[in-house]
Design a protein around this motif. Structure first.
Motif, PDB file in Angstrom:
ATOM      1  N   GLY A   9      -5.831  -5.066   5.495  1.00 42.18           N
ATOM      2  CA  GLY A   9      -5.151  -4.063   4.669  1.00 42.18           C
ATOM      3  C   GLY A   9      -4.881  -4.411   3.229  1.00 42.18           C
ATOM      4  O   GLY A   9      -5.415  -5.762   2.914  1.00 42.18           O
ATOM      5  N   GLU A  10      -4.603  -3.660   2.268  1.00 40.24           N
ATOM      6  CA  GLU A  10      -4.439  -4.201   0.719  1.00 40.24           C
ATOM      7  C   GLU A  10      -3.185  -5.091   0.687  1.00 40.24           C
ATOM      8  O   GLU A  10      -2.288  -4.419   1.200  1.00 40.24           O
ATOM      9  N   GLU A  38       2.021   1.898  -3.507  1.00 39.59           N
ATOM     10  CA  GLU A  38       0.957   2.458  -4.283  1.00 39.59           C
ATOM     11  C   GLU A  38       0.910   3.935  -3.956  1.00 39.59           C
ATOM     12  O   GLU A  38       0.703   4.689  -4.688  1.00 39.59           O
ATOM     13  N   SER A  84      -3.283   0.169   5.112  1.00 37.30           N
ATOM     14  CA  SER A  84      -4.216   0.419   3.936  1.00 37.30           C
ATOM     15  C   SER A  84      -3.973   1.491   3.474  1.00 37.30           C
ATOM     16  O   SER A  84      -3.556   2.511   4.268  1.00 37.30           O
ATOM     17  N   VAL A  85      -4.208   1.858   2.134  1.00 40.43           N
ATOM     18  CA  VAL A  85      -4.120   3.057   1.468  1.00 40.43           C
ATOM     19  C   VAL A  85      -5.118   4.139   2.277  1.00 40.43           C
ATOM     20  O   VAL A  85      -5.028   4.911   2.282  1.00 40.43           O
ATOM     21  N   CYS A 130       0.714  -1.194  -0.024  1.00 43.69           N
ATOM     22  CA  CYS A 130       0.122  -0.052   0.154  1.00 43.69           C
ATOM     23  C   CYS A 130       0.877   0.993   0.045  1.00 43.69           C
ATOM     24  O   CYS A 130       0.558   2.416  -0.486  1.00 43.69           O
ATOM     25  N   GLU A 131       2.113   1.108   0.692  1.00 40.19           N
ATOM     26  CA  GLU A 131       3.067   2.247   0.636  1.00 40.19           C
ATOM     27  C   GLU A 131       3.458   2.470  -0.882  1.00 40.19           C
ATOM     28  O   GLU A 131       3.632   3.847  -1.124  1.00 40.19           O
TER      29      GLU A 131
END
Lengths: 461, 461
Positions: free
Chosen positions: A460-461, A9, A256-257, A6-7
């Motif tokens: 989280g993603e 992204e 997560s984002v 997520c980071e």
């Protein structure tokens, strides 16, 4: 450095693109060159642009005009403003004077929001003559140390924005950009910072240059490496600090984002607001007036002081304040009171002198010989009488000139002397205040607010 | 000693007549002789009769039965009660056992209210084995010194009665007879006492035997000449002391018979009471139950404790208590609450642990994940949630079993477990409580109450 997916992204979204960088650098170089050419000052790019720690989409540029420190303050202001004006006049589509500790010029140049700030080019941070003189030293300190950690600073800034705690202005009372940079430097990156922050408590001290923490009062103490007498986190409130700590805990549990880009909060409609209010059963009173024409850092503290003074007035009147908040709106400012009790019985007790002070006791019993409901009587050695209250309704009190008699801020008072409005219950609802009213009527920490939308509760993603 | 005309008039009314004296002396002599005859104790008349300081019309007689101090407490109680019973059985029209620190016999003899109290005949007051053993020493101390000041004691007792501050029982919290005698002795008469008393303040110390005042806590400190560790004025409350001071000031300004025999206060009728209540606009709630079958000195402190505990319960519930009083009635006791606010909105804030205590913070946010109105949110570093209140109406709270969960006195609780009644507003009015309710609804010091009837405002006789 291992980044969570997520980071990675998020970094794709917040790293400035090449054309952004080129545009900002171009304008910055042009302005510095113009200042150097004009003399007698030297131009310097400072702030996040100078350190490459700005977030994609930010359009702010800070250019300092460094003058000879042998000038007087008045000379600096006169010459500095004149030079900044000349530069702005040549390049800006529009500009105007602003005022912090000194006056400076805020200009719109090629779609950028540019501050042209005169300061003294002092030899060392120990010799600064005004707060802005410190900025070039911050710049040097960070610029030489940050290059390997730029991504971490970007992540932290966006993460703090997601929590609503980014910004050291009086309204936010959160984390400044410089504070974010120092935290990343101190802990060696975004991830170790979060790991440490979950254990922060009031009094936590961070001292990069080993100056030793002096006795700061603020909940988080970050000694400025260029000026040990200054707490870089002085503007951070305990609430914002704790909200950040909680945000870090939430992220470490379920990254997560959404922690960087939380879903947009739809404010309550008037109907939703009315139904929330009914469920709570409280009595809402709002006092509104024209916003004083000054910067938020001056107006917001005055609104807070006015709010506190009016809470005192209400409490002394027997009304029970559940919570109160101030809002500095574009056009109108708002002092909002949620009361548990907004009507009180006429009877009120008034405490007088002790019985063993015969002179004052005599004056007191004489004064209330008439116009009393009962008494004088003695409780715990003091005389008391019961009188009829002047105000049995909070709305009537808030509409009365009594309001002007409490310790309002100077500019707030000036505006209120021209008039103010009071509304009650659901009539306090206005579209321009909807977001503020929604957060007020359903208070939640940033993490709780996100959790309610189901985001913080999912993996989280 | 110069007497004011009104004092001379009062003395005519309060000095016991010859036939009263003869009757009391006759009964006393008879009982003492009977005790001496029966053995093994010695009889002794104590109290105001022994010192000739009783007020005309008083029908109280205290006879002590002095036993050998080598007896155990149990022996004293057994033998003492047996002897007192035998004496009472012979002379009394009726009698029954009572209990203070020891059991004793209360008998009705020739229309007099006679206490027959067993005690130890200790050698000196320093050797007393129980509080009653001190009484014979008080008797000796006063009887030898008071003869010239008997009229002054009579005036002071009647004056204190007029102010409603005579009596050291728990309900009155005023001046005992022995305290009146010591005050007159110390100041040398009724008039010099009043002159001094107007300047009394909390901490005033009176030390007849020069024992030096030890650190008593009470507002008036009168060192017992026969026992320096005891404050004779220990039962006197600050309020009663101040009311006496004010009464003295009022009398010295406008002396009149009314200070000794104030006009009878007619209690409010139900209609007057309703109109007073409406004018005040407050919400009255009364809780009543059967009076515990014990002496006032045990029951009254428990009623006060219960009252305080219930005020706490109400306040914690968000209700605003204006004043509260307890009454120990013959059959029913009353806890009376005058509230400024007796209904509150459903919303209530609940404060949790600090954010920097992750374990408890986690438990807290987990616990209130459901069933919350809003939150969790952070104020001053602590978690908060908003919940729905259990009680939004004070009357419902006072009818609920919550009432039994607070720190009621033991005997009060026992009675309340059998049931209690709650009434509201003017429905609290009952003829048996009319005087108490009238003083409650229109509080006034004794002087203010008299002044309201126009007596304190007019020149003395």
């Amino acid at each position: 450095m291992t980044r969570l997916p997520c980071e990675v992204e998020v970094l794709h979204r917040i790293r400035p693109r090449e054309e952004e960088r080129a545009c900002l650098d171009g304008v910055a170089r042009q302005l510095v060159a113009a200042i150097d050419r004009e003399g007698p000052a030297r131009g310097m790019v400072v702030g996040s642009v100078a350190r490459s720690t700005w977030l994609s989409g930010d359009r702010d540029l800070d250019i300092f005009l460094l003058f000879d420190p042998s000038l007087t303050r008045e000379e600096l202001e006169a010459q500095g403003l004149a030079l900044a004006r000349r530069v702005a006049a040549r390049y800006a589509s529009s500009y105007h004077e602003k005022y912090a500790e000194h006056p400076y010029i805020n200009a719109s140049i090629d779609g950028l929001d540019v501050d042209l700030v005169p300061c003294f080019a002092v030899e060392s941070a120990a010799r600064i003559k005004s707060a802005v003189d410190r900025t070039p030293f911050h710049n040097m300190y960070i610029a030489t140390r940050i290059p390997d950690l730029v991504d971490d600073v970007l992540l932290l800034k966006q993460f703090a924005k997601g929590a609503g705690v980014y910004g050291s202005d009086q309204m936010t009372e959160g984390f400044s950009g410089y504070l974010c940079e120092l935290l990343v430097l101190h802990y060696g990156g975004f991830t170790p910072l979060l790991q440490a922050a979950v254990a922060w408590r009031p009094g936590t001290c961070i001292d990069l240059a080993g100056h030793a923490c002096k006795a700061f009062d603020e909940p988080l103490r970050v000694v400025d490496p260029v000026d040990p007498a200054r707490n870089v986190a002085a503007a951070l409130s305990l609430t914002r600090m704790c909200e950040f700590v909680e945000w870090c805990r939430g992220y470490r549990e379920r990254p997560s984002v959404a922690f960087f880009f939380p879903p947009v909060q739809e404010p309550f409609t008037r109907e939703e607001f009315a139904s929330r209010l009914e469920e709570r059963g409280t009595r809402l009173h709002a006092l509104s007036f024209a916003t004083p024409p000054l910067i938020p850092d001056i107006v917001v503290p005055q609104l807070r002081r006015s709010l506190e003074a009016l809470c005192g007035l209400l409490s002394r009147g027997g009304f029970v304040v559940h919570q109160a908040e101030a809002l500095m709106g574009e056009e109108h400012s708002l002092l909002l009171f949620e009361l548990l009790v907004d009507t009180v019985p006429p009877v009120v007790r008034h405490t007088g002198p002790p019985v063993w002070d015969p002179e004052n006791a005599g004056k007191f019993t004489e004064k209330y010989r008439k116009n009393r409901l009962s008494g004088p009587f003695i409780v715990d050695g003091r005389y008391h009488v019961e009188l009829l209250r002047r105000f049995t309704d909070a709305g009537v009190l808030l509409r009365s000139p009594e309001v002007l008699s409490v310790g309002l801020g100077k500019h707030v008072k000036r505006e209120m002397e021209r008039g103010w409005e009071v509304c009650e219950g659901v009539d306090c609802y206005r579209d321009e205040w909807a977001g503020f009213l929604s957060r007020f009527i359903e208070p939640a920490s940033p993490l709780a607010r996100m959790g309610r939308q189901g985001v913080g509760d999912t993996a989280g993603e």
